[in-house]
Enzyme design. Sequence first.
Site, mmCIF file in Angstrom:
data_model
loop_
_atom_site.group_PDB
_atom_site.id
_atom_site.type_symbol
_atom_site.label_atom_id
_atom_site.label_comp_id
_atom_site.label_asym_id
_atom_site.label_seq_id
_atom_site.Cartn_x
_atom_site.Cartn_y
_atom_site.Cartn_z
ATOM 1 N N ASN A 1 0.076 5.108 5.626
ATOM 2 C CA ASN A 1 -1.079 4.792 4.773
ATOM 3 C C ASN A 1 -1.311 3.292 4.591
ATOM 4 O O ASN A 1 -2.449 2.863 4.409
ATOM 5 C CB ASN A 1 -0.865 5.461 3.409
ATOM 6 C CG ASN A 1 -1.697 4.834 2.317
ATOM 7 O OD1 ASN A 1 -2.883 5.116 2.172
ATOM 8 N ND2 ASN A 1 -1.083 3.932 1.544
ATOM 9 N N TYR B 1 -10.967 -4.389 11.327
ATOM 10 C CA TYR B 1 -10.533 -3.199 10.585
ATOM 11 C C TYR B 1 -11.023 -1.922 11.279
ATOM 12 O O TYR B 1 -10.256 -0.971 11.467
ATOM 13 C CB TYR B 1 -11.089 -3.314 9.168
ATOM 14 C CG TYR B 1 -10.693 -2.241 8.196
ATOM 15 C CD1 TYR B 1 -9.493 -2.316 7.487
ATOM 16 C CD2 TYR B 1 -11.533 -1.162 7.935
ATOM 17 C CE1 TYR B 1 -9.145 -1.332 6.558
ATOM 18 C CE2 TYR B 1 -11.200 -0.184 7.022
ATOM 19 C CZ TYR B 1 -10.000 -0.276 6.328
ATOM 20 O OH TYR B 1 -9.668 0.698 5.407
HETATM 21 P P1 NAP Z 1 -4.403 -1.074 -1.527
HETATM 22 O O1 NAP Z 1 -4.700 -0.632 -2.910
HETATM 23 O O2 NAP Z 1 -4.769 -2.446 -1.101
HETATM 24 O O3 NAP Z 1 -2.843 -0.817 -1.227
HETATM 25 C C1 NAP Z 1 -2.301 -1.186 0.012
HETATM 26 C C2 NAP Z 1 -0.881 -0.671 0.119
HETATM 27 O O4 NAP Z 1 -0.370 -1.022 1.418
HETATM 28 C C3 NAP Z 1 0.049 -1.294 -0.896
HETATM 29 O O5 NAP Z 1 1.037 -0.334 -1.232
HETATM 30 C C4 NAP Z 1 0.679 -2.435 -0.118
HETATM 31 O O6 NAP Z 1 1.972 -2.802 -0.592
HETATM 32 C C5 NAP Z 1 0.814 -1.811 1.257
HETATM 33 N N1 NAP Z 1 0.866 -2.793 2.339
HETATM 34 C C6 NAP Z 1 -0.115 -3.634 2.741
HETATM 35 N N2 NAP Z 1 0.306 -4.381 3.778
HETATM 36 C C7 NAP Z 1 1.584 -4.001 4.032
HETATM 37 C C8 NAP Z 1 2.555 -4.405 4.992
HETATM 38 N N3 NAP Z 1 2.290 -5.343 5.898
HETATM 39 N N4 NAP Z 1 3.774 -3.811 4.963
HETATM 40 C C9 NAP Z 1 4.051 -2.855 4.043
HETATM 41 N N5 NAP Z 1 3.168 -2.416 3.122
HETATM 42 C C10 NAP Z 1 1.945 -2.990 3.121
HETATM 43 O O7 NAP Z 1 -5.125 -0.108 -0.453
HETATM 44 P P2 NAP Z 1 -5.771 1.346 -0.620
HETATM 45 O O8 NAP Z 1 -7.193 1.169 -0.961
HETATM 46 O O9 NAP Z 1 -4.907 2.224 -1.418
HETATM 47 O O10 NAP Z 1 -5.759 1.804 0.920
HETATM 48 C C11 NAP Z 1 -4.709 2.579 1.468
HETATM 49 C C12 NAP Z 1 -5.116 2.936 2.900
HETATM 50 O O11 NAP Z 1 -6.358 3.626 2.883
HETATM 51 C C13 NAP Z 1 -5.311 1.727 3.805
HETATM 52 O O12 NAP Z 1 -4.856 2.027 5.108
HETATM 53 C C14 NAP Z 1 -6.806 1.538 3.804
HETATM 54 O O13 NAP Z 1 -7.248 0.883 4.971
HETATM 55 C C15 NAP Z 1 -7.275 2.974 3.740
HETATM 56 N N6 NAP Z 1 -8.627 3.131 3.231
HETATM 57 C C16 NAP Z 1 -8.979 2.702 1.985
HETATM 58 C C17 NAP Z 1 -10.292 2.887 1.544
HETATM 59 C C18 NAP Z 1 -10.756 2.467 0.181
HETATM 60 O O14 NAP Z 1 -11.971 2.559 -0.072
HETATM 61 N N7 NAP Z 1 -9.895 2.003 -0.699
HETATM 62 C C19 NAP Z 1 -11.234 3.504 2.390
HETATM 63 C C20 NAP Z 1 -10.829 3.923 3.643
HETATM 64 C C21 NAP Z 1 -9.538 3.741 4.056
HETATM 65 P P3 NAP Z 1 2.183 -4.040 -1.668
HETATM 66 O O15 NAP Z 1 1.832 -3.466 -3.006
HETATM 67 O O16 NAP Z 1 3.627 -4.357 -1.547
HETATM 68 O O17 NAP Z 1 1.279 -5.131 -1.230
#
Ligand code: NAP
Length: 247
Positions: free
Chosen positions: A89, A154
């Site tokens: 994720n 992305y």
């Molecule tokens: P978020 O709130 O920014 O959280 C990102 C998570 O990924 C955090 O737990 C972060 O850990 C971890 N992370 C980031 N870079 C990392 C690395 N290099 N190594 C290990 N851990 C890492 O993101 P989110 O919105 O929950 O998104 C989760 C997933 O869903 C992502 O793949 C994103 O692309 C996808 N997504 C999100 C949306 C949306 O609208 N939010 C839509 C489509 C897809 P830390 O806390 O330690 O930084």
Amino acid sequence: MELQEQRFLVTGASRGIGQAIAVDLAAHGAKVAGLATRLENLAATAQAVEAAGGVFLPLAGDIADPQTANAAVAAVIAEWGGVDGLVANAGITRDGLLIRMSAEDFASVLATNLGGAFHFLKAVTRPMMKARSGRVVLIGSVVACVGNPGKANYCAAKAGLHGLARSAALELGSRGITVNVVAPGFIETDMTSGLPEAAREAMTAKIALGRPGSPADVAGAVRFLAGPAGAYVTGQVLVVDGGLSLG
Ligand code: NAP
């Protein structure tokens, strides 16, 4: 308890969608190992998983580094004797119009969002093949299907997950392993919290269900693919966007 005693590894489990997935899997009986960049970032998730009656194993590292995946999978196996499921994720954004996008911003998003999923999928493949069962869910994005200005890196990385999942599904199906992508739309998390109000309203207006998604909306779809109801689904992209991509 549809996931009783199932051992799951969830990357990006410290907040947002990954945290909701970790808590949801645990609430349905799974043991959950959650990974973030730093162990201390996982304190709230550990608390929430335990409050849901689950068991949580915190792990830290950079998913772009293959050693992180190998060490994480080894830690899960050392703790619980095997790994039944992976939810890849964790992801990042480095947005910018193509004309100004640096090669570094392109490469880092590819290395984290696509490379990270590859490293973790590869790391669970051997133990899952030996066990002749496994569930893998890669978290993509609906923008991989439709494109998005300012997100060429992305979208390229997330679209790469589709090919990765389909190929892995073909390679691993005979061993009882399913590999799918969940592609969320506009979900309210830290990743989208910086969006200006006008852009947020414009985006919401395009969503058939009339609201942004919550991390729990995504977690439910992941649990479907990870649980008994999803046993015969593999190589698919399940869009969870409230109808955003319908036009
Ligand atoms: P978020 O709130 O920014 O959280 C990102 C998570 O990924 C955090 O737990 C972060 O850990 C971890 N992370 C980031 N870079 C990392 C690395 N290099 N190594 C290990 N851990 C890492 O993101 P989110 O919105 O929950 O998104 C989760 C997933 O869903 C992502 O793949 C994103 O692309 C996808 N997504 C999100 C949306 C949306 O609208 N939010 C839509 C489509 C897809 P830390 O806390 O330690 O930084």
